[in-house]
Design an enzyme around this catalytic site. Structure first.
Site, mmCIF file in Angstrom:
data_model
loop_
_atom_site.group_PDB
_atom_site.id
_atom_site.type_symbol
_atom_site.label_atom_id
_atom_site.label_comp_id
_atom_site.label_asym_id
_atom_site.label_seq_id
_atom_site.Cartn_x
_atom_site.Cartn_y
_atom_site.Cartn_z
ATOM 1 N N HIS A 1 5.937 3.020 11.641
ATOM 2 C CA HIS A 1 4.986 3.074 12.747
ATOM 3 C C HIS A 1 5.834 2.768 13.976
ATOM 4 O O HIS A 1 6.232 1.624 14.195
ATOM 5 C CB HIS A 1 3.873 2.050 12.565
ATOM 6 C CG HIS A 1 2.914 2.028 13.715
ATOM 7 N ND1 HIS A 1 1.574 2.314 13.580
ATOM 8 C CD2 HIS A 1 3.107 1.770 15.032
ATOM 9 C CE1 HIS A 1 0.996 2.239 14.764
ATOM 10 N NE2 HIS A 1 1.899 1.904 15.666
ATOM 11 N N ASN B 1 -0.650 -2.630 4.389
ATOM 12 C CA ASN B 1 -1.280 -3.700 5.173
ATOM 13 C C ASN B 1 -2.638 -4.109 4.624
ATOM 14 O O ASN B 1 -3.657 -4.074 5.303
ATOM 15 C CB ASN B 1 -1.359 -3.327 6.674
ATOM 16 C CG ASN B 1 -2.097 -2.027 6.926
ATOM 17 O OD1 ASN B 1 -2.207 -1.183 6.051
ATOM 18 N ND2 ASN B 1 -2.618 -1.871 8.122
ATOM 19 N N LYS C 1 7.581 0.658 4.290
ATOM 20 C CA LYS C 1 6.876 0.878 5.559
ATOM 21 C C LYS C 1 7.108 -0.294 6.502
ATOM 22 O O LYS C 1 6.884 -1.455 6.138
ATOM 23 C CB LYS C 1 5.377 1.023 5.275
ATOM 24 C CG LYS C 1 4.463 0.997 6.499
ATOM 25 C CD LYS C 1 4.508 2.309 7.273
ATOM 26 C CE LYS C 1 3.691 2.263 8.549
ATOM 27 N NZ LYS C 1 2.277 2.496 8.398
ATOM 28 N N PHE D 1 -6.363 2.112 2.068
ATOM 29 C CA PHE D 1 -7.549 1.937 1.216
ATOM 30 C C PHE D 1 -8.058 0.482 1.186
ATOM 31 O O PHE D 1 -9.052 0.188 0.536
ATOM 32 C CB PHE D 1 -7.305 2.477 -0.192
ATOM 33 C CG PHE D 1 -7.480 3.980 -0.305
ATOM 34 C CD1 PHE D 1 -7.890 4.735 0.786
ATOM 35 C CD2 PHE D 1 -7.242 4.636 -1.504
ATOM 36 C CE1 PHE D 1 -8.053 6.118 0.693
ATOM 37 C CE2 PHE D 1 -7.411 6.019 -1.601
ATOM 38 C CZ PHE D 1 -7.808 6.764 -0.520
ATOM 39 N N ASP E 1 -3.755 9.246 8.224
ATOM 40 C CA ASP E 1 -3.845 7.850 8.660
ATOM 41 C C ASP E 1 -5.293 7.364 8.525
ATOM 42 O O ASP E 1 -5.833 6.719 9.433
ATOM 43 C CB ASP E 1 -3.332 7.673 10.091
ATOM 44 C CG ASP E 1 -3.057 6.205 10.422
ATOM 45 O OD1 ASP E 1 -3.241 5.341 9.534
ATOM 46 O OD2 ASP E 1 -2.667 5.924 11.567
HETATM 47 O O1 DOR Z 1 -4.863 2.957 14.038
HETATM 48 C C1 DOR Z 1 -4.241 2.329 13.188
HETATM 49 N N1 DOR Z 1 -4.878 1.719 12.182
HETATM 50 N N2 DOR Z 1 -2.920 2.196 13.312
HETATM 51 C C2 DOR Z 1 -2.216 1.357 12.518
HETATM 52 O O2 DOR Z 1 -1.032 1.276 12.653
HETATM 53 C C3 DOR Z 1 -2.894 0.532 11.521
HETATM 54 C C4 DOR Z 1 -4.138 1.173 11.095
HETATM 55 C C5 DOR Z 1 -5.015 0.251 10.306
HETATM 56 O O3 DOR Z 1 -4.536 -0.256 9.273
HETATM 57 O O4 DOR Z 1 -6.184 0.072 10.639
HETATM 58 ZN ZN ZN Z 2 -1.606 3.907 9.303
HETATM 59 ZN ZN ZN Z 3 0.636 3.297 12.034
#
Ligand code: DOR
Ligand code: ZN
Ligand code: ZN
Length: 426
Positions: A170, A90, A140, A59, A295
């Site tokens: 991941h 992240n 994570k 988000f 995701d």
């Molecule tokens: O496609 C992805 N987007 N894989 C990831 O591991 C991170 C994620 C992102 O935060 O944009």
């Molecule tokens: Zn992700």
């Molecule tokens: Zn990922």
């Protein structure tokens, strides 16, 4: 007296219609006949599923709210039939300190329309103990961003402080990703090169080493977005041998192959990348998979317009997954039971989310009503997410969520979204 009675609900396609009684945000009765309630809604034989739980969303709040924020992300969630999300760490700052975790708790409590949990990031291992006390959904780790020594230390530390917690991974090997990316960059800027820059082997080797750590420490490991047949096979074998591992798949890895990088360019760029037909998992593998996660990884169109090596990976998924899956139900390729298992029951079980994931007495009244006959075309212009693009754009779908209720509160009804105070689930 009930607060709300939903009448003529079907809990499965061929099931008899029932009435769901709701009081104080809880399902208190499932009966043939209606009961007295302050409000009664006639669902006229539509299907009612437990509100969907997305164990994997980004988000972007705090710090990256130009891509998404907790309000727009959660609006996308309710529009898609979700009532609970688990947010990834992240963000800026990353959710890997107690302070950042508390900050995100506040943001969610203030802005979220859906109930939510928070995955904790892992960097300074001395924070793990304090983070555990804040009840993260999991720890994570992005294996594509850390080395083997760090991974080992992280497992050891988490195992000593929180042996019953899940580590979400991941799983792509950082060395192989680096090596192949450098090779492929020399070949030019064709988006399809991206799937070769992070080859199946990078995932497979990461899965192998993580399985051995999960076994060594007997620590629960959840593999995010598994994208190849071989990795799923490894996870399946490990589990059969008693290793506590679970698997997740995204709708884009399930339905799209690497040709979509040609068709959609960076809009189909994601990590791990879309796979060729030989490696790609298909719907027939779903019985071996535990969870579907979107995701949901929103970025701006401006960012996606950069060249393939500079554009960020990720696609928004909250508003497309249920129509895509219901379309498969209409085609006889999938059962509603599969959707419930992958998007409600197992997410609640694996991530220990109390009182959610099932329609039964005593559970939270988190519900999504679906119209199996409603047809449409995937159109990102209609998204509530800030990310108005999708590699599924133009797909014809049949079957859509039409009402979403979070703890008995109506939050989505057809094209309308209403206010709600999402709560922390742990
Ligand atoms: O496609 C992805 N987007 N894989 C990831 O591991 C991170 C994620 C992102 O935060 O944009
Ligand atoms: Zn992700
Ligand atoms: Zn990922």
């Amino acid at each position: 007296m009930l607060d709300l009675c939903l009448v003529n609900c079907k809990l499965d396609i061929n099931a008899e219609e029932v009435c769901l009684g709701i009081k104080d945000e809880i399902i208190v009765s499932i009966k043939k006949l209606p009961s007295n309630a302050d409000e009664t809604i006639d669902l006229k034989g539509k299907i009612v599923l437990p509100g969907l739980i997305d164990v994997h969303v980004h988000f972007r709040d705090p710090g990256l709210t130009f891509k998404e924020d907790f309000h727009t992300g959660s609006a996308a969630a309710v529009a898609g039939g979700f009532t609970t999300v688990l947010d990834m760490p992240n963000t800026l700052p990353p959710t890997n300190t107690p302070q950042a975790f508390k900050e995100k708790l506040k943001i969610g409590a203030k802005k979220s329309l859906v109930d939510f949990g928070i995955h904790a990031g892992v960097s300074d291992l001395s924070y793990i103990k304090e983070l555990v006390a804040l009840r993260p959904a999991s720890f994570k780790i992005f294996m594509d961003l850390v080395d083997d020594d760090f991974l080992m230390e992280a497992f050891s530390k988490i195992n000593s402080v929180a042996p019953d917690h899940v580590i979400s991974l991941h799983a792509e090997d950082s060395k192989l990703v680096q090596q192949y990316t450098e090779m492929m960059k020399k070949e030019g800027n064709d988006p399809e090169l991206y799937s070769l820059a992070r080859p199946p082997q990078a995932e497979i080797e990461a899965v192998e080493s993580a399985i051995s750590l999960a076994g060594k420490y007997n620590q629960k490991v959840h593999f995010c977005h598994v994208s190849t047949k071989k990795s799923l096979q490894l996870i399946h074998n490990a589990r059969t041998a008693g290793c506590p591992v679970t698997s997740e798949i995204t709708p884009h890895h399930l339905f799209l192959d690497s040709n979509y990088l040609n068709l959609f360019g960076n809009l189909a760029k994601t990590n791990p990348p879309l796979r060729d037909k030989e490696n790609q998992l298909g719907i027939q593998y779903l019985p071996e998979i535990d969870v579907m996660g979107t995701d949901h990884a929103p970025h701006t169109l401006e960012e996606k317009e950069k060249n393939v090596w500079d554009a960020p990976p990720g696609v928004p998924g909250l508003e497309t997954i249920l129509p895509l899956l219901l379309t498969q139900v209409n085609r006889g390729q999938l059962n509603l039971k599969d959707i419930k298992r992958l998007l409600c029951e197992n997410p609640a079980k694996i991530f220990n989310i109390p009182n959610k994931g099932f329609i039964s007495e005593g559970m939270n009244a988190d519900l999504v009503v679906v119209d199996l006959k409603k047809e449409g075309v995937i159109d990102p212009d209609n998204f509530h997410s800030k990310a108005r693009y999708s590699p599924f754009e133009g797909f014809n779908v049949k079957g859509m969520p039409v009402i979403t209720m979070v703890r008995g509160n109506l939050v989505m009804e057809y094209d309308n979204i209403f206010k709600n105070n999402g709560q922390f689930v742990y």
